[in-house]
Enzyme design. Structure first.
Site, PDB file in Angstrom:
ATOM      1  N   LEU A  15      16.782 -23.352 -29.348  1.00 26.39           N
ATOM      2  CA  LEU A  15      17.910 -24.282 -29.427  1.00 26.39           C
ATOM      3  C   LEU A  15      17.851 -25.262 -28.259  1.00 26.39           C
ATOM      4  CD1 LEU A  15      20.732 -21.733 -30.342  1.00 26.39           C
ATOM      5  CD2 LEU A  15      19.156 -22.968 -31.853  1.00 26.39           C
TER       6      LEU A  15
ATOM      7  N   GLY B 289      21.677 -29.442 -27.640  1.00 25.68           N
ATOM      8  CA  GLY B 289      22.936 -29.682 -26.937  1.00 25.68           C
ATOM      9  C   GLY B 289      22.814 -30.806 -25.924  1.00 25.68           C
TER      10      GLY B 289
ATOM     11  N   ARG C  45      27.618 -30.471 -18.769  1.00 30.97           N
ATOM     12  CA  ARG C  45      27.962 -29.955 -17.441  1.00 30.97           C
ATOM     13  C   ARG C  45      26.921 -30.315 -16.379  1.00 30.97           C
ATOM     14  NH1 ARG C  45      29.130 -24.034 -19.835  1.00 30.97           N
ATOM     15  NH2 ARG C  45      27.866 -24.935 -21.495  1.00 30.97           N
TER      16      ARG C  45
ATOM     17  N   THR D 296      25.664 -23.961 -32.116  1.00 34.46           N
ATOM     18  CA  THR D 296      24.407 -23.207 -32.188  1.00 34.46           C
ATOM     19  C   THR D 296      24.191 -22.633 -33.590  1.00 34.46           C
ATOM     20  OG1 THR D 296      25.661 -21.336 -31.261  1.00 34.46           O
ATOM     21  CG2 THR D 296      24.310 -22.603 -29.740  1.00 34.46           C
TER      22      THR D 296
ATOM     23  N   GLY E 184      29.600 -15.865 -23.525  1.00 38.31           N
ATOM     24  CA  GLY E 184      30.273 -15.189 -24.623  1.00 38.31           C
ATOM     25  C   GLY E 184      30.338 -13.699 -24.312  1.00 38.31           C
TER      26      GLY E 184
ATOM     27  N   ASN F 244      23.605 -24.222 -16.947  1.00 36.72           N
ATOM     28  CA  ASN F 244      24.562 -25.158 -17.541  1.00 36.72           C
ATOM     29  C   ASN F 244      24.935 -26.284 -16.587  1.00 36.72           C
ATOM     30  OD1 ASN F 244      24.879 -23.766 -20.084  1.00 36.72           O
ATOM     31  ND2 ASN F 244      25.917 -22.188 -18.907  1.00 36.72           N
TER      32      ASN F 244
HETATM   33  C1  UD1 Z   1      25.880 -19.814 -25.654  1.00 35.91           C
HETATM   34  C2  UD1 Z   1      26.517 -18.714 -26.503  1.00 35.91           C
HETATM   35  C3  UD1 Z   1      27.180 -17.705 -25.578  1.00 35.91           C
HETATM   36  C4  UD1 Z   1      26.178 -17.154 -24.608  1.00 35.91           C
HETATM   37  C5  UD1 Z   1      25.443 -18.253 -23.863  1.00 35.91           C
HETATM   38  C6  UD1 Z   1      24.276 -17.665 -23.093  1.00 35.91           C
HETATM   39  C7  UD1 Z   1      27.190 -19.764 -28.609  1.00 35.91           C
HETATM   40  C8  UD1 Z   1      28.331 -20.274 -29.397  1.00 35.91           C
HETATM   41  N1  UD1 Z   1      27.471 -19.287 -27.399  1.00 35.91           N
HETATM   42  O1  UD1 Z   1      26.943 -20.454 -24.958  1.00 35.91           O
HETATM   43  O2  UD1 Z   1      27.744 -16.657 -26.336  1.00 35.91           O
HETATM   44  O3  UD1 Z   1      26.813 -16.299 -23.680  1.00 35.91           O
HETATM   45  O4  UD1 Z   1      24.924 -19.235 -24.784  1.00 35.91           O
HETATM   46  O5  UD1 Z   1      23.579 -18.612 -22.322  1.00 35.91           O
HETATM   47  O6  UD1 Z   1      26.055 -19.764 -29.068  1.00 35.91           O
HETATM   48  N2  UD1 Z   1      22.559 -26.173 -28.756  1.00 35.91           N
HETATM   49  C9  UD1 Z   1      22.050 -26.723 -29.902  1.00 35.91           C
HETATM   50  N3  UD1 Z   1      22.907 -27.331 -30.767  1.00 35.91           N
HETATM   51  C10 UD1 Z   1      24.241 -27.404 -30.546  1.00 35.91           C
HETATM   52  C11 UD1 Z   1      24.760 -26.816 -29.379  1.00 35.91           C
HETATM   53  C12 UD1 Z   1      23.901 -26.196 -28.497  1.00 35.91           C
HETATM   54  O7  UD1 Z   1      20.852 -26.681 -30.139  1.00 35.91           O
HETATM   55  O8  UD1 Z   1      24.955 -27.984 -31.391  1.00 35.91           O
HETATM   56  C13 UD1 Z   1      21.631 -25.549 -27.792  1.00 35.91           C
HETATM   57  C14 UD1 Z   1      21.774 -26.086 -26.387  1.00 35.91           C
HETATM   58  O9  UD1 Z   1      20.878 -27.160 -26.175  1.00 35.91           O
HETATM   59  C15 UD1 Z   1      21.423 -24.882 -25.528  1.00 35.91           C
HETATM   60  C16 UD1 Z   1      21.822 -23.695 -26.387  1.00 35.91           C
HETATM   61  O10 UD1 Z   1      21.944 -24.185 -27.704  1.00 35.91           O
HETATM   62  O11 UD1 Z   1      20.033 -24.824 -25.266  1.00 35.91           O
HETATM   63  C17 UD1 Z   1      23.133 -23.062 -25.929  1.00 35.91           C
HETATM   64  O12 UD1 Z   1      24.139 -24.046 -25.969  1.00 35.91           O
HETATM   65  P1  UD1 Z   1      25.277 -24.121 -24.866  1.00 35.91           P
HETATM   66  O13 UD1 Z   1      26.207 -25.198 -25.242  1.00 35.91           O
HETATM   67  O14 UD1 Z   1      24.705 -24.125 -23.511  1.00 35.91           O
HETATM   68  O15 UD1 Z   1      26.001 -22.710 -25.146  1.00 35.91           O
HETATM   69  P2  UD1 Z   1      26.795 -21.840 -24.127  1.00 35.91           P
HETATM   70  O16 UD1 Z   1      28.175 -22.382 -23.978  1.00 35.91           O
HETATM   71  O17 UD1 Z   1      26.011 -21.605 -22.902  1.00 35.91           O
HETATM   72 CA    CA Z   2      24.181 -22.419 -22.071  1.00 34.58          CA
END
Ligand code: UD1
Ligand code: CA
Length: 482
Positions: free
Chosen positions: A11, A14, A18, A84, A146, A234
């Site tokens: 993933l 995002g 932050r 995600t 989470g 983050n």
């Molecule tokens: C996420 C988890 C959380 C966990 C944490 C661990 C979810 C909802 N939450 O939170 O439970 O404790 O990671 O690090 O999954 N991304 C995408 N598409 C999107 C949004 C995000 O590809 O639409 C990618 C981001 O680039 C990143 C990853 O997913 O690499 C995690 O996204 P982020 O927004 O950092 O999630 P957290 O709030 O950290």
């Molecule tokens: Ca994260």
């Protein structure tokens, strides 16, 4: 061997708000490699049948990095629906035809996750034969992550995000690391059911866990033993923390491979740097990019080398260098500045307060003190006098200087390029070399020295200098007069 039943989804779509950065978060550097690069490299070690990386924010920039680092990776574009869960939902559409195995989902912002931990997660999932296995960790400070909510029987029930958690749920210290293995059928069943009705208006992948439990599917949490490997990045505080952890890991790898690192805390080594056995790294040293150091070299203290090659037993002290090649047994510094395309031959020397650029200084040749050598070629065993400047720039264009072999140039010379100094030639102190010097010649450009006897006593009578001169002259005339 390629694991036909394993696909990996990374993933990386995002925004990373932050970080407060123009650069997408996943491209921020850790030990000289973008965060995403570390994750791609680790994914590759698992030999999956396919790796899919989901992008959206700064899509082209991120996709270009993926293609450079790992061209076999499939780039997946996320649509405008955030979260995600949505990222994974779109990615699984591009899995290889007929894929029926497990999907490992990891995040590009968890760069320290290592092969061993992920391999363990995959095999834990396979031996549990459940629908999902998630990697959990118990943290002293769980803020931002989470939380894993277990039912009274101790089984994983669901995951609640920080922003949606009740005060009681926020007390939970067991967190979701963001790494999971799902059976593909579980994702196909549950992802379409996920909604955006939560405090962030996103489709959370974490909701799949609760949905699976409602369907009485088996969900397992594997607790990671080393919590350091699951730290997410983050913001820039976490970036620095992750960088320090990564550096400690790299240093340890080199130490165990026979490199002496005197002060690990003040030494920073990029991921791809290559260091041979018996190299000694002194405090305050940064080795960056594709730097390569051969056996027995001593680097530091206080030295930064970027993309440099240092030969066997060379000594590089208090130096800043980029794209320089230093020969065997050569010495550099203290206080040298090596600019790109500096090549120093075996047993050569670039000494104190010397700047070099685009120059090839041959075997055993020396530039010991206070010089600028640019666009220059020096033969073998020549000695460039202290304070020599190659005047390579005429205000419009750069020109070359050629110094032969066994040349002895005097102190404080200017080589006004283009100019050639022949083999075995000498130059006098203070010479401005504007014309070529033939082999074996002595070049002198300064006017002959004239001494105006008695000048100080006449023109500066009564000064300390005049008195000292008077005394010296009297003594010279009558040495017994003490
Ligand atoms: C996420 C988890 C959380 C966990 C944490 C661990 C979810 C909802 N939450 O939170 O439970 O404790 O990671 O690090 O999954 N991304 C995408 N598409 C999107 C949004 C995000 O590809 O639409 C990618 C981001 O680039 C990143 C990853 O997913 O690499 C995690 O996204 P982020 O927004 O950092 O999630 P957290 O709030 O950290
Ligand atoms: Ca994260």
């Amino acid at each position: 061997m390629v694991d036909q039943n394993l696909a990996i989804i990374i993933l990386a779509a995002g925004e990373g708000t932050r970080m407060k950065s123009r650069l997408p978060k996943v491209l921020h550097n850790l030990a000289g490699v973008p965060m995403l690069g570390h994750v791609l490299a680790t994914a590759k070690l698992l030999e999956p049948v396919a790796t899919l990386t989901v992008v959206r924010h700064e899509r082209d920039l991120v996709a270009r990095t993926i293609n450079e680092i790992s061209p076999e990776t499939i780039v997946i574009d996320q649509d405008e629906i955030p979260g995600t869960g949505r990222a994974v939902e779109i990615a699984i559409e591009s899995l290889p035809e007929g894929f029926g195995g497990e999907v490992l989902v990891i995040s590009a912002d968890v760069p320290l996750l290592d092969f061993n931990t992920l391999a363990e997660l995959v095999s834990a999932h396979r031996s549990a034969a459940g629908s999902a296995t998630l990697l959990s960790a118990v943290l002293e400070n769980a803020t931002g992550y989470g939380r894993i909510i277990r039912s009274s029987d101790g089984l994983v029930d669901r995951i609640v995000e920080q922003k949606d958690a009740s005060p009681a749920e926020l007390e939970v210290t067991e967190i979701n690391t963001g790494s999971y293995v799902f059976s593909i059928s579980a994702l196909r069943t549950e992802l379409p059911k996920i909604t955006t009705s939560n405090n962030q208006g996103e489709k959370y992948l974490t909701d799949v866990i609760g949905l699976l439990r409602k369907d009485s599917e088996k969900v397992v949490a594997l607790e990671v033993s080393d919590v350091g490997v699951v730290s997410g990045v983050n913001d820039r505080v976490q970036l620095a923390e992750a960088a320090a952890r990564m550096n400690a890991k790299i240093i340890r790898r080199h130490q165990l491979a026979g490199v002496t690192i005197v002060d690990p805390l003040s030494t920073w080594i990029d991921f791809d740097v290559v260091i041979a056995e018996d190299v000694e790294i002194l405090p305050g040293t940064q080795l960056k990019g594709a730097t390569k150091i051969e056996r027995g070299a001593i680097i530091g203290p206080d030295t930064t080398l970027t993309d440099c090659e240092i030969g066997e037993n060379a000594i590089v002290k208090r130096t800043d260098g980029t794209l320089a090649v230093i020969g065997k047994g050569a010495t550099v510094g203290p206080f040298a500045y090596l600019r790109p395309n500096t090549i120093l031959g075996d047993e050569g020397k670039i000494g104190t307060f010397v700047e070099t650029k685009n120059s090839n200084i041959g075997f055993g040749s020396k530039v010991p003190h206070l010089s600028y050598i640019g666009d220059t070629e020096v033969g073998v065993k020549s000695n460039i006098g202290a304070g020599t400047i190659t005047a390579n720039y005429d205000g419009v264009e750069k020109h070359h200087t050629k110094v032969g072999s066994h040349v002895r140039s005097g102190s404080h010379n200017v080589f006004a390029a283009p100019v050639t100094i022949g083999d075995g030639a000498y130059t006098g102190a203070g010479t401005v070399v504007r014309k070529d010097v033939p082999p074996g010649a002595l070049a002198i450009s300064v006017a002959p020295q004239r001494n105006m006897e008695g000048w100080v006593e006449q023109k500066r009578p009564g000064t300390a200098a005049a008195k000292a001169a008077e005394q010296a002259n009297a003594q010279h005339e009558n040495p017994h007069n003490k």
